[in-house]
Design a protein around this motif. Structure first.
Motif, PDB file in Angstrom:
ATOM      1  N   MET A 170       9.811 -82.953 -58.557  1.00 26.08           N
ATOM      2  CA  MET A 170       9.413 -82.051 -57.474  1.00 26.08           C
ATOM      3  C   MET A 170       8.878 -82.842 -56.283  1.00 26.08           C
ATOM      4  SD  MET A 170       7.850 -78.576 -59.226  1.00 26.08           S
ATOM      5  CE  MET A 170       6.285 -79.326 -59.522  1.00 26.08           C
ATOM      6  N   LEU A 176      10.503 -82.424 -52.623  1.00 28.36           N
ATOM      7  CA  LEU A 176       9.671 -82.028 -51.487  1.00 28.36           C
ATOM      8  C   LEU A 176       9.612 -83.105 -50.414  1.00 28.36           C
ATOM      9  CD1 LEU A 176       6.735 -80.261 -53.365  1.00 28.36           C
ATOM     10  CD2 LEU A 176       8.364 -79.196 -51.773  1.00 28.36           C
ATOM     11  N   SER A 177       9.448 -84.341 -50.828  1.00 27.06           N
ATOM     12  CA  SER A 177       9.389 -85.419 -49.834  1.00 27.06           C
ATOM     13  C   SER A 177      10.730 -85.565 -49.119  1.00 27.06           C
ATOM     14  CB  SER A 177       8.944 -86.734 -50.473  1.00 27.06           C
ATOM     15  OG  SER A 177       9.849 -87.160 -51.473  1.00 27.06           O
ATOM     16  N   TYR A 223      12.926 -83.230 -48.603  1.00 27.35           N
ATOM     17  CA  TYR A 223      13.041 -82.063 -47.725  1.00 27.35           C
ATOM     18  C   TYR A 223      12.364 -82.331 -46.377  1.00 27.35           C
ATOM     19  CZ  TYR A 223      12.674 -77.259 -46.082  1.00 27.35           C
ATOM     20  OH  TYR A 223      12.753 -76.119 -45.328  1.00 27.35           O
ATOM     21  N   PHE A 224      11.192 -82.924 -46.413  1.00 25.82           N
ATOM     22  CA  PHE A 224      10.465 -83.198 -45.174  1.00 25.82           C
ATOM     23  C   PHE A 224      10.969 -84.461 -44.473  1.00 25.82           C
ATOM     24  CE2 PHE A 224       7.480 -80.368 -47.359  1.00 25.82           C
ATOM     25  CZ  PHE A 224       7.337 -79.415 -46.366  1.00 25.82           C
TER      26      PHE A 224
END
Length: 114
Positions: free
Chosen positions: A71, A75-76, A78-79
């Motif tokens: 995860m 998430l990283s 995605y950003f």
């Protein structure tokens, strides 16, 4: 040797499947394919046959916690893709996964040693 060739063929088939799925209108399913528990099946079989059931249960619980580094990677990434070129974003996301995995192993070793 035959087992190694078989595993390489499975890996190649997975890569081909991901490539095919990424070109379909349901391209997002390509993100699910790598999560098929191929290696987990192998790991659980080996631990379950070479150790005892309690060791297998511990391996399963550790695997549940292993979702956290994944995860962190997602998430990283995605950003990062908003501000970096894709290769750099992927490298940075893998670095984040590595840190999260290291933290998980360190914490697990500290609290579940024995």
């Amino acid at each position: 040797m035959a087992g190694l060739i078989f595993k390489a063929l499975i890996g190649a088939l997975v890569v081909i499947l991901i490539g095919i799925l990424s070109k379909t209108r349901n391209y997002y399913i390509a993100g699910l394919v790598p999560l098929f528990p191929t290696f987990a099946l192998i790991a659980h079989y080996i631990v379950g046959t070479e150790r005892n059931i309690e060791a297998l249960r511990t391996t399963i619980i550790f695997g549940l916690w292993a979702v956290i580094p994944y995860m962190v990677y997602l998430l990283s990434l995605y950003f990062f893709i908003a501000s970096m070129k894709l290769p750099y974003a992927l490298i940075a996301a893998v670095a984040c996964w590595s840190l999260a995995a290291w933290a998980q192993i360190s914490l697990w070793s500290r609290f579940h040693a024995g």
